[in-house]
Design a protein around this motif. Structure first.
Motif, PDB file in Angstrom:
ATOM      1  N   UNK A 135     -37.712  39.851 -20.098  1.00  0.00           N
ATOM      2  CA  UNK A 135     -36.736  39.517 -21.149  1.00  0.00           C
ATOM      3  C   UNK A 135     -36.440  40.702 -22.061  1.00  0.00           C
ATOM      4  N   UNK A 136     -36.736  41.922 -21.624  1.00  0.00           N
ATOM      5  CA  UNK A 136     -36.541  43.082 -22.502  1.00  0.00           C
ATOM      6  C   UNK A 136     -35.075  43.311 -22.829  1.00  0.00           C
ATOM      7  N   UNK A 137     -34.166  42.884 -21.947  1.00  0.00           N
ATOM      8  CA  UNK A 137     -32.727  43.081 -22.187  1.00  0.00           C
ATOM      9  C   UNK A 137     -31.962  41.764 -22.288  1.00  0.00           C
ATOM     10  N   UNK A 138     -32.690  40.669 -22.481  1.00  0.00           N
ATOM     11  CA  UNK A 138     -32.039  39.362 -22.469  1.00  0.00           C
ATOM     12  C   UNK A 138     -31.726  38.882 -23.888  1.00  0.00           C
ATOM     13  N   UNK A 139     -30.651  38.101 -23.971  1.00  0.00           N
ATOM     14  CA  UNK A 139     -30.314  37.440 -25.233  1.00  0.00           C
ATOM     15  C   UNK A 139     -30.993  36.075 -25.259  1.00  0.00           C
ATOM     16  N   UNK A 140     -30.664  35.262 -26.244  1.00  0.00           N
ATOM     17  CA  UNK A 140     -31.305  33.953 -26.383  1.00  0.00           C
ATOM     18  C   UNK A 140     -31.061  33.087 -25.165  1.00  0.00           C
ATOM     19  N   UNK A 141     -29.829  33.083 -24.664  1.00  0.00           N
ATOM     20  CA  UNK A 141     -29.520  32.298 -23.468  1.00  0.00           C
ATOM     21  C   UNK A 141     -30.344  32.777 -22.276  1.00  0.00           C
ATOM     22  N   UNK A 142     -30.474  34.111 -22.138  1.00  0.00           N
ATOM     23  CA  UNK A 142     -31.273  34.651 -21.048  1.00  0.00           C
ATOM     24  C   UNK A 142     -32.745  34.294 -21.178  1.00  0.00           C
ATOM     25  N   UNK A 143     -33.272  34.293 -22.417  1.00  0.00           N
ATOM     26  CA  UNK A 143     -34.665  33.909 -22.635  1.00  0.00           C
ATOM     27  C   UNK A 143     -34.907  32.469 -22.206  1.00  0.00           C
ATOM     28  N   UNK A 144     -33.967  31.603 -22.547  1.00  0.00           N
ATOM     29  CA  UNK A 144     -34.110  30.193 -22.173  1.00  0.00           C
ATOM     30  C   UNK A 144     -34.053  30.027 -20.660  1.00  0.00           C
ATOM     31  N   UNK A 196     -27.272  41.790 -17.652  1.00  0.00           N
ATOM     32  CA  UNK A 196     -26.799  41.217 -16.402  1.00  0.00           C
ATOM     33  C   UNK A 196     -27.618  41.712 -15.216  1.00  0.00           C
ATOM     34  N   UNK A 197     -27.905  43.024 -15.204  1.00  0.00           N
ATOM     35  CA  UNK A 197     -28.702  43.585 -14.114  1.00  0.00           C
ATOM     36  C   UNK A 197     -30.094  42.966 -14.077  1.00  0.00           C
ATOM     37  N   UNK A 198     -30.676  42.727 -15.261  1.00  0.00           N
ATOM     38  CA  UNK A 198     -32.014  42.161 -15.302  1.00  0.00           C
ATOM     39  C   UNK A 198     -32.027  40.722 -14.788  1.00  0.00           C
ATOM     40  N   UNK A 199     -30.993  39.967 -15.093  1.00  0.00           N
ATOM     41  CA  UNK A 199     -30.950  38.575 -14.637  1.00  0.00           C
ATOM     42  C   UNK A 199     -30.689  38.502 -13.134  1.00  0.00           C
ATOM     43  N   UNK A 200     -29.874  39.412 -12.607  1.00  0.00           N
ATOM     44  CA  UNK A 200     -29.661  39.449 -11.150  1.00  0.00           C
ATOM     45  C   UNK A 200     -30.940  39.890 -10.453  1.00  0.00           C
ATOM     46  N   UNK A 201     -31.664  40.833 -11.064  1.00  0.00           N
ATOM     47  CA  UNK A 201     -32.952  41.245 -10.496  1.00  0.00           C
ATOM     48  C   UNK A 201     -33.961  40.093 -10.557  1.00  0.00           C
ATOM     49  N   UNK A 202     -33.869  39.249 -11.578  1.00  0.00           N
ATOM     50  CA  UNK A 202     -34.728  38.066 -11.641  1.00  0.00           C
ATOM     51  C   UNK A 202     -34.390  37.108 -10.503  1.00  0.00           C
ATOM     52  N   UNK A 203     -33.098  36.938 -10.229  1.00  0.00           N
ATOM     53  CA  UNK A 203     -32.690  36.092  -9.097  1.00  0.00           C
ATOM     54  C   UNK A 203     -33.218  36.670  -7.786  1.00  0.00           C
ATOM     55  N   UNK A 204     -33.206  37.979  -7.659  1.00  0.00           N
ATOM     56  CA  UNK A 204     -33.759  38.626  -6.464  1.00  0.00           C
ATOM     57  C   UNK A 204     -35.251  38.332  -6.324  1.00  0.00           C
ATOM     58  N   UNK A 231     -39.696  44.618 -11.744  1.00  0.00           N
ATOM     59  CA  UNK A 231     -40.374  45.708 -12.459  1.00  0.00           C
ATOM     60  C   UNK A 231     -39.778  45.917 -13.839  1.00  0.00           C
ATOM     61  N   UNK A 232     -40.463  46.718 -14.613  1.00  0.00           N
ATOM     62  CA  UNK A 232     -40.011  47.013 -15.970  1.00  0.00           C
ATOM     63  C   UNK A 232     -38.686  47.758 -15.962  1.00  0.00           C
ATOM     64  N   UNK A 233     -38.561  48.723 -15.062  1.00  0.00           N
ATOM     65  CA  UNK A 233     -37.309  49.471 -14.923  1.00  0.00           C
ATOM     66  C   UNK A 233     -36.525  48.871 -13.770  1.00  0.00           C
ATOM     67  N   UNK A 234     -35.483  48.138 -14.103  1.00  0.00           N
ATOM     68  CA  UNK A 234     -34.705  47.427 -13.086  1.00  0.00           C
ATOM     69  C   UNK A 234     -33.847  48.419 -12.313  1.00  0.00           C
ATOM     70  N   UNK A 235     -33.903  48.332 -10.987  1.00  0.00           N
ATOM     71  CA  UNK A 235     -33.065  49.150 -10.122  1.00  0.00           C
ATOM     72  C   UNK A 235     -32.368  48.239  -9.124  1.00  0.00           C
ATOM     73  N   UNK A 236     -31.027  48.300  -9.103  1.00  0.00           N
ATOM     74  CA  UNK A 236     -30.246  47.590  -8.101  1.00  0.00           C
ATOM     75  C   UNK A 236     -29.602  48.615  -7.167  1.00  0.00           C
ATOM     76  N   UNK A 237     -29.184  48.161  -6.002  1.00  0.00           N
ATOM     77  CA  UNK A 237     -28.642  49.058  -4.994  1.00  0.00           C
ATOM     78  C   UNK A 237     -27.134  48.869  -4.871  1.00  0.00           C
ATOM     79  N   UNK A 238     -26.468  49.930  -4.430  1.00  0.00           N
ATOM     80  CA  UNK A 238     -25.036  49.831  -4.156  1.00  0.00           C
ATOM     81  C   UNK A 238     -24.820  48.751  -3.099  1.00  0.00           C
ATOM     82  N   UNK A 239     -23.932  47.845  -3.375  1.00  0.00           N
ATOM     83  CA  UNK A 239     -23.682  46.702  -2.495  1.00  0.00           C
ATOM     84  C   UNK A 239     -23.195  45.540  -3.331  1.00  0.00           C
ATOM     85  N   UNK A 240     -23.060  44.398  -2.722  1.00  0.00           N
ATOM     86  CA  UNK A 240     -22.589  43.226  -3.460  1.00  0.00           C
ATOM     87  C   UNK A 240     -23.732  42.563  -4.218  1.00  0.00           C
TER      88      UNK A 240
END
Length: 585
Positions: free
Chosen positions: A503-512, A480-488, A419-428
């Motif tokens: 890619x709203x919070x990603x740098x060039x490496x993240x875009x690639x 970082x949260x956005x890329x982990x949410x992408x992995x999810x 989603x546009x607003x990334x939400x992660x949960x307490x945990x690993x």
């Protein structure tokens, strides 16, 4: 007990909460039988004093006194054991109700924003269930089980002497009237206090969620004043309820003490006129006090009863409004296409349609980019595509099966959603990537992280994949949260992957990394849909859809649609491009 709650709440006999309590009918029967024995054993003190005054003292028989003491001691022990068991059974009834309903209520809390549009009651349903459980586990039900035995004690008082019985009856009537008065005087203040508590809670949650904005923009003082006003209103409402209940409880206690003294006085009068024995004075006093004790206890616990009744009524209404989702037959894994047919979408609880008459088909391996100005309905469309918003009209189909033919858990295995607003949960980190699947394999978690290009970042952290990210992923940066949410979203190789501004919070490496992930997913046969405001976000797709004011302005191969969008005059309408040709919208 359950009948009392249901009738007081004006609820139909059949309800999920009622069914859960009816499952405990055996335990309630046991509590009723124990209450019978306990109330019979409560007569021990009265008859012990009667025998001491009327038999032991005149005869001066020590053996009789010892025998009475032993008998009374055994009966008191039995009463204490039964009282202990009754309390434990009531606690377990409350626990059983919670265990039976907690998962259902939690699922309702999760689904509530998707039907009410965020205007729901937050976690209030869970607190309502806690209120009901707490009342069932407390002293209130014991008082209600003891109340039916009041006529027995009054009958025994009448058996001693009519004047003693009449005195006790007058006191009982006054206390019952006081109980009814307590009900009428606390109902409205309690309801107001409950509403004010919800407003206060919502303000606190919203302020905590937006803490950075509140502090950075100097809003803390103003919100504190708003909180103080809401808190003052809640305290005032709660104080009114407590004052009424406490005041009437104090009156009831004084009346009970006065009644006990009145019984002693009447008994003394009868002894003077030789119409009763000295033992009857003490026994009658004890019996009258015992007869009115449940009424006194009911008044003392009335506030808890009112809160439990309101929670029962509110929670039952919510559960009726949101029936438990059914479990349709499990379908085969989707693998061919996504079809959107005349789709119109409105936010939950809103009459305004934000997406109108959208139709397109994507085959396995295709990628679709969605572009358009802010407010054009892009996020609304995505929420309908993944099934979190129900369409007003039309259908979303995976391999010809509409989304409502899938259960939520089954459908979720085939969908990856960022989603546009990334939400992660307490945990690993690993738990968040695998969606808290207890049977997840490490290979699948690592594969999703590699596909999202975040594996190297994770292994450099102190605990790697076992790193605890804290509430809302607080130890991670936004990127970082956005890329982990992408992995999810990529975990488990889902068939449909939907990314809202990934890619709203990603740098060039993240875009690639994002572009590579989209291409890899398409290569294995997944359908990928991406909403992006930057061209880099749609590099990995081959199709493009243009939205404006909730309507589809263009759809077709990316290069063709982009050429139209970039070359058209500012005032010219956008044409719809499809595989079959060009036509006016």
């Amino acid at each position: 007990m359950q009948r009392g709650l249901s009738r007081s709440s004006s609820l139909p006999a059949t309800s999920e909460l009622g069914d859960a309590l009816r499952a405990c009918r055996g335990a309630f029967l046991g509590v009723g039988l124990m209450s019978c024995m306990i109330n019979l054993l409560y007569l021990t003190g009265s008859f012990f004093m009667l025998e001491v005054y009327d038999r032991v003292l005149p005869s001066r028989s020590v053996p009789t006194l010892i025998g009475l003491i032993i008998l009374a001691g055994g009966l008191y022990i039995a009463q204490g054991v039964l009282d202990l068991l009754r309390g434990r059974i009531l606690v377990r009834i409350g626990t059983s109700l919670d265990e039976a309903m907690s998962a259902r209520v939690f699922q309702t809390v999760v689904r509530l924003p998707l039907q009410s549009g965020g205007r729901g009651e937050g976690v209030l349903p869970l607190r309502d269930l806690d209120n009901i459980r707490s009342f069932l586990s407390g002293a209130g039900p014991s008082a209600l089980f003891d109340l039916p035995w009041l006529p027995l004690y009054l009958a025994i008082c009448f058996a001693f002497h009519a004047m003693l019985g009449l005195t006790a009856l007058v006191g009982a009537v006054l206390l019952v009237l006081l109980t009814v008065l307590t009900e009428f005087m606390t109902r409205s203040p309690a309801r107001q206090a409950s509403g004010l508590a919800a407003q206060r809670s919502e303000l606190a949650i919203a302020s905590r969620r937006n803490a950075e904005v509140v502090v950075a923009m100097g809003m803390a003082g103003r919100l504190t004043r708003r909180w103080a006003g809401a808190n003052a209103s809640y305290l005032a409402g709660n104080q009114r309820t407590s004052d009424v209940a406490g005041g009437l409880g104090a009156v009831a206690k004084v009346m009970r003490m006065m009644l006990q003294s009145a019984v002693l006085g009447v008994g003394a009068y009868l002894v003077i006129h030789q119409e009763a024995t000295a033992g009857i004075i003490i026994a009658g006093s004890i019996l009258s006090a015992r007869a009115l004790a449940p009424v006194d206890l009911a008044i003392a616990n009335w506030k808890g009863f009112v809160a439990a009744r309101q929670s029962w009524h509110r929670l039952n209404g919510l559960l009726r409004a949101m029936p438990a989702p059914t479990s349709p037959m499990q379908l085969q894994n989707p693998s061919q296409k996504l079809a959107v047919e005349n789709l119109s979408v409105a936010p939950p609880g809103e009459p305004r349609v934000t997406v109108s008459e959208i139709s397109f088909v994507l085959q396995a391996g295709q990628g679709l980019g969605i572009i358009g100005p802010s407010g054009s309905g892009k996020s609304s469309l995505l929420r309908a595509l993944v099934g979190v918003w129900r369409p007003v009209r039309g259908h979303v189909r995976l391999d010809a099966a509409a989304l409502d033919q899938w259960s939520s858990d089954d459908l979720g295995r085939h969908i990856g959603y960022l989603p546009q607003d990334v939400e992660l949960f307490a945990g690993s980190i690993a738990q968040n990537i695998c969606r808290f699947d207890p049977e997840a394999k490490s290979d699948g978690v690592i594969a999703a992280a590699r596909q999202a290009g975040v594996h190297e970042l994770i292994v450099t952290m102190r605990d790697g994949y076992d790193t605890e990210i804290g509430e809302h992923g607080g130890v991670l940066s936004a990127g970082q949260a956005q890329r982990i949410a992408l992995a999810r979203a990529l975990y488990g190789d889902p068939f449909l992957i939907v990314l809202d501004e990934p890619n709203s919070n990603l740098d060039t490496e993240g875009d690639e990394a994002l572009t590579r992930a989209v291409r890899v997913a398409r290569a294995r046969g997944a359908i990928v849909i991406v909403v992006a405001h930057r061209p880099i976000g749609i590099e990995g797709v081959d199709m493009l859809l243009v939205l404006k004011d909730g309507r589809m302005q263009a759809f077709g191969p990316k290069e063709t649609v982009l050429a139209q969008v970039l070359q058209r005059p500012a005032a010219a309408p956008i044409k719809i491009v499809s595989d079959g040709g060009v036509s006016k919208p």
